[in-house]
Design an enzyme around this catalytic site. Structure first.
Site, mmCIF file in Angstrom:
data_model
loop_
_atom_site.group_PDB
_atom_site.id
_atom_site.type_symbol
_atom_site.label_atom_id
_atom_site.label_comp_id
_atom_site.label_asym_id
_atom_site.label_seq_id
_atom_site.Cartn_x
_atom_site.Cartn_y
_atom_site.Cartn_z
ATOM 1 N N HIS A 168 -6.526 3.118 8.439
ATOM 2 C CA HIS A 168 -5.619 2.726 7.365
ATOM 3 C C HIS A 168 -5.839 1.256 7.036
ATOM 4 O O HIS A 168 -6.051 0.432 7.930
ATOM 5 C CB HIS A 168 -4.171 2.978 7.814
ATOM 6 C CG HIS A 168 -3.143 2.791 6.747
ATOM 7 N ND1 HIS A 168 -2.729 1.555 6.322
ATOM 8 C CD2 HIS A 168 -2.448 3.701 6.009
ATOM 9 C CE1 HIS A 168 -1.814 1.701 5.378
ATOM 10 N NE2 HIS A 168 -1.632 3.001 5.166
ATOM 11 N N ARG A 208 -6.738 4.702 2.530
ATOM 12 C CA ARG A 208 -7.303 5.696 3.428
ATOM 13 C C ARG A 208 -8.316 6.553 2.674
ATOM 14 O O ARG A 208 -8.327 6.572 1.439
ATOM 15 C CB ARG A 208 -6.194 6.604 3.984
ATOM 16 C CG ARG A 208 -5.254 5.945 4.949
ATOM 17 C CD ARG A 208 -4.161 6.913 5.394
ATOM 18 N NE ARG A 208 -3.131 7.090 4.378
ATOM 19 C CZ ARG A 208 -2.232 8.069 4.388
ATOM 20 N NH1 ARG A 208 -2.267 8.970 5.364
ATOM 21 N NH2 ARG A 208 -1.319 8.159 3.452
ATOM 22 N N LYS A 220 -7.481 9.122 -0.526
ATOM 23 C CA LYS A 220 -6.151 8.788 -1.019
ATOM 24 C C LYS A 220 -6.279 8.012 -2.338
ATOM 25 O O LYS A 220 -7.350 7.505 -2.684
ATOM 26 C CB LYS A 220 -5.380 7.953 0.004
ATOM 27 C CG LYS A 220 -5.156 8.664 1.320
ATOM 28 C CD LYS A 220 -4.272 9.878 1.163
ATOM 29 C CE LYS A 220 -2.825 9.504 0.971
ATOM 30 N NZ LYS A 220 -1.935 10.680 0.978
ATOM 31 N N ASP A 279 -3.943 1.928 -4.786
ATOM 32 C CA ASP A 279 -2.611 1.321 -4.738
ATOM 33 C C ASP A 279 -2.817 -0.188 -4.802
ATOM 34 O O ASP A 279 -3.635 -0.745 -4.071
ATOM 35 C CB ASP A 279 -1.895 1.731 -3.443
ATOM 36 C CG ASP A 279 -0.440 1.270 -3.400
ATOM 37 O OD1 ASP A 279 -0.134 0.201 -3.941
ATOM 38 O OD2 ASP A 279 0.392 1.989 -2.817
ATOM 39 N N CYS A 291 -1.205 -2.701 -3.679
ATOM 40 C CA CYS A 291 -0.962 -3.531 -2.497
ATOM 41 C C CYS A 291 -2.201 -3.668 -1.629
ATOM 42 O O CYS A 291 -2.326 -4.632 -0.861
ATOM 43 C CB CYS A 291 0.195 -2.968 -1.683
ATOM 44 S SG CYS A 291 -0.146 -1.398 -0.855
ATOM 45 N N TYR A 292 -3.151 -2.723 -1.745
ATOM 46 C CA TYR A 292 -4.352 -2.798 -0.918
ATOM 47 C C TYR A 292 -5.322 -3.881 -1.404
ATOM 48 O O TYR A 292 -6.341 -4.127 -0.751
ATOM 49 C CB TYR A 292 -5.037 -1.440 -0.840
ATOM 50 C CG TYR A 292 -4.206 -0.443 -0.067
ATOM 51 C CD1 TYR A 292 -3.967 -0.644 1.289
ATOM 52 C CD2 TYR A 292 -3.626 0.650 -0.678
ATOM 53 C CE1 TYR A 292 -3.174 0.232 2.010
ATOM 54 C CE2 TYR A 292 -2.835 1.539 0.026
ATOM 55 C CZ TYR A 292 -2.606 1.316 1.375
ATOM 56 O OH TYR A 292 -1.817 2.177 2.086
ATOM 57 N N ASP A 348 2.510 -0.274 -8.006
ATOM 58 C CA ASP A 348 1.517 0.482 -7.237
ATOM 59 C C ASP A 348 0.293 0.793 -8.103
ATOM 60 O O ASP A 348 -0.848 0.477 -7.772
ATOM 61 C CB ASP A 348 2.215 1.751 -6.742
ATOM 62 C CG ASP A 348 1.279 2.815 -6.174
ATOM 63 O OD1 ASP A 348 0.062 2.699 -6.331
ATOM 64 O OD2 ASP A 348 1.783 3.767 -5.574
ATOM 65 N N ASP A 362 8.011 -3.370 -8.276
ATOM 66 C CA ASP A 362 8.864 -3.732 -7.150
ATOM 67 C C ASP A 362 8.346 -5.018 -6.535
ATOM 68 O O ASP A 362 7.242 -5.472 -6.831
ATOM 69 C CB ASP A 362 8.921 -2.606 -6.102
ATOM 70 C CG ASP A 362 7.549 -2.246 -5.550
ATOM 71 O OD1 ASP A 362 7.020 -3.046 -4.758
ATOM 72 O OD2 ASP A 362 7.015 -1.191 -5.910
ATOM 73 N N HIS A 413 4.963 -4.722 -4.097
ATOM 74 C CA HIS A 413 3.674 -4.668 -4.773
ATOM 75 C C HIS A 413 3.403 -5.938 -5.577
ATOM 76 O O HIS A 413 2.250 -6.367 -5.707
ATOM 77 C CB HIS A 413 3.595 -3.433 -5.673
ATOM 78 C CG HIS A 413 3.433 -2.150 -4.924
ATOM 79 N ND1 HIS A 413 4.495 -1.346 -4.557
ATOM 80 C CD2 HIS A 413 2.317 -1.536 -4.422
ATOM 81 C CE1 HIS A 413 4.055 -0.303 -3.892
ATOM 82 N NE2 HIS A 413 2.743 -0.383 -3.790
#
Length: 472
Positions: A332, A380, A383, A386, A388-389, A425, A432, A435
């Site tokens: 992850h 991952r 997946k 996103d 935040c990654y 996201d 939010d 993020h």
């Protein structure tokens, strides 16, 4: 023993024709032992041929001659010469290369199994391609004013000094909300020192007499909440009075009880740290505990970090990434960052990363996290992307480079925006504070070169080795 009956597969065959892919089912094709009559039809025989055909089948983005060129576009000066004439009839040569076709065309291979995730991925890809295929405005300008207003609302409140009632669901994440908003504002160039008194008054009641901070009033101490609280206090720094508790925001932290509490959550057998007394143990606990030790200048004597390097090294999986624990969990992006950052706190990156990790496999796994055509990063395998990654995965590269390059001498995410402020996201989702912070941090890391500078100051001192940043 009876022979197994031969079953002919009805799965469609995928073929390449004139560098285009098409699917034919056995029921619609004529079986023949002869070679295909069409000489331009072929079946690639090696993985490299398949990959080359996929790339060549992607259509290049439209040229400027096919679009309406608007030299008065306020975004153009960011990508073209400042001396550009607004009366020009043809576009000048761009100062940046065009977006590769891989990010402006739909993916060649599609999963025939329709799921909510696959539909969400297609929807996100279509939104991203629409923006990335526009040559007149490939990189939208960050809506700084709106994002500042959005993040300030998380600290000062949106109505009568209070957060929106929906935030009750995040009651156990109060230190996190404060940290996300402060760090996001700092990334936008805001002096967060002006929020100092508000931050101190909000975090002081969350500190427990037994040590550490809880996520909310009266809640048990948790290492992630304590990590966020310490980072938030460090961010607002010192006030006008440099003496006593009122001088340094970190002065409100009871270092003695914090140190005792960290010993309570240490797992002496495995070398890791639990997130709370009696709680689960994973790399989050290790990373957060190490950051707290470093920022508060607490000593690491008494074997507090004994076995911690080995614990982190055992979390690497067969893929090359890192799971939450050494027990074979899925790799992850968040755990990868926690592992790398934790090791870099414990020693020289060039030494500890090479000793405890397989860097080649890690680089391979990190490289596979970027998706096309979205351009974003996933946490991952298999997946969705996103925002935040951009931090959790994107931030790993600076640490990896520190491990490869050693000490040095000192010398995309715009598509996640919302017009009302805040980042999200992925396109189509709500904004939010979480993020917003990590996308801005990822944008910062993508626009700067980070390098490691060694320091003789040990971990047990307030300072220490760190990462320096210089803009390209």
């Amino acid at each position: 023993m009876p022979q197994r009956p031969q079953v002919r597969s009805t799965r469609p065959k995928v073929i390449f024709t004139h560098n285009k892919m098409s699917a034919t089912s056995p029921s619609s094709s004529v079986s023949s032992s002869k070679a295909p009559s069409n000489p331009t039809t072929r079946t690639p025989s090696t993985p490299s041929e398949v990959f080359n055909d996929i790339l060549s089948s992607a259509q290049p983005p439209p040229t400027y001659s096919q679009q309406t060129w608007n030299p008065s576009n306020p975004y153009f000066p960011h990508y073209y010469s400042q001396n550009m004439s607004t009366t020009a009839t043809s576009p000048p040569e761009p100062l940046i290369p065009p977006t590769p076709a891989l990010f402006t065309t739909p993916p060649i291979l599609h999963d025939t199994l329709q799921t909510p995730s696959s539909k969400d991925q297609i929807s996100t890809a279509e939104i991203c391609m629409k923006h990335l295929s526009n040559p007149s405005d490939p990189f939208p300008i960050l809506s700084r004013r709106e994002h500042i207003a959005f993040l300030e609302g998380g600290i000062l409140g949106v109505q009568n000094g209070k957060l929106h009632q929906a935030m009750v669901a995040l009651d156990a994440s109060r230190p996190w909300i404060i940290y996300w908003c402060l760090q996001g504002l700092a990334s936008l160039g805001v002096d967060v020192g002006k929020y100092r008194e508000r931050v101190i008054s909000s975090l002081r009641p969350l500190q427990n007499e037994s040590g550490g901070f809880g996520g909310g009033n009266g809640q048990v101490s948790h290492v992630t909440a304590s990590y966020a609280a310490v980072l938030a206090l460090a961010a607002v720094g010192r006030g006008d009075d440099e003496d006593g508790e009122e001088g340094e925001a970190l002065g409100i932290v009871d270092r003695r009880t914090m140190f005792h509490w960290l010993h309570e959550i240490k797992d002496w057998e495995s070398g890791g740290f639990r997130v709370c007394v009696g709680g689960e143990e994973d790399v989050r606990g290790v990373y957060c505990a190490l950051v707290i030790l470093a920022l508060l200048g607490l000593p690491t004597s008494g074997n507090l970090v004994k076995g911690t390097k080995e614990y982190l090294g055992r979390c690497q999986t067969y893929e090359g990434g890192f799971g939450a624990t050494p027990n074979g969990n899925e790799a992850h992006g968040g755990y990868a960052f926690c592992t790398l950052a934790g090791l870099c706190i414990l020693g020289e990156p060039a030494v500890v990363l090479r000793k405890h990790l397989d860097l080649d496999r890690l680089v391979s796994w990190l490289s596979a996290r970027q998706h096309a055509p979205e351009g974003g990063l996933s946490g991952r395998t298999n997946k969705l992307v996103d925002g935040c990654y951009a931090t959790w995965v994107g931030g790993c590269w600076a640490l990896v480079e520190a491990g490869i390059n050693g000490p040095q001498d000192e010398n995309e995410e715009a598509l996640g925006e919302k017009k009302v402020g805040g980042l999200r996201d992925k396109p189509g989702k709500g904004a939010d504070h979480y993020h917003s912070n990590y996308i801005l941090l990822g944008l910062t890391s993508a626009q700067n070169y980070f390098y490691y500078t060694s320091s003789p100051i040990p971990l047990s001192s307030p300072g220490g080795a760190g990462m320096g940043a210089g803009g390209y």
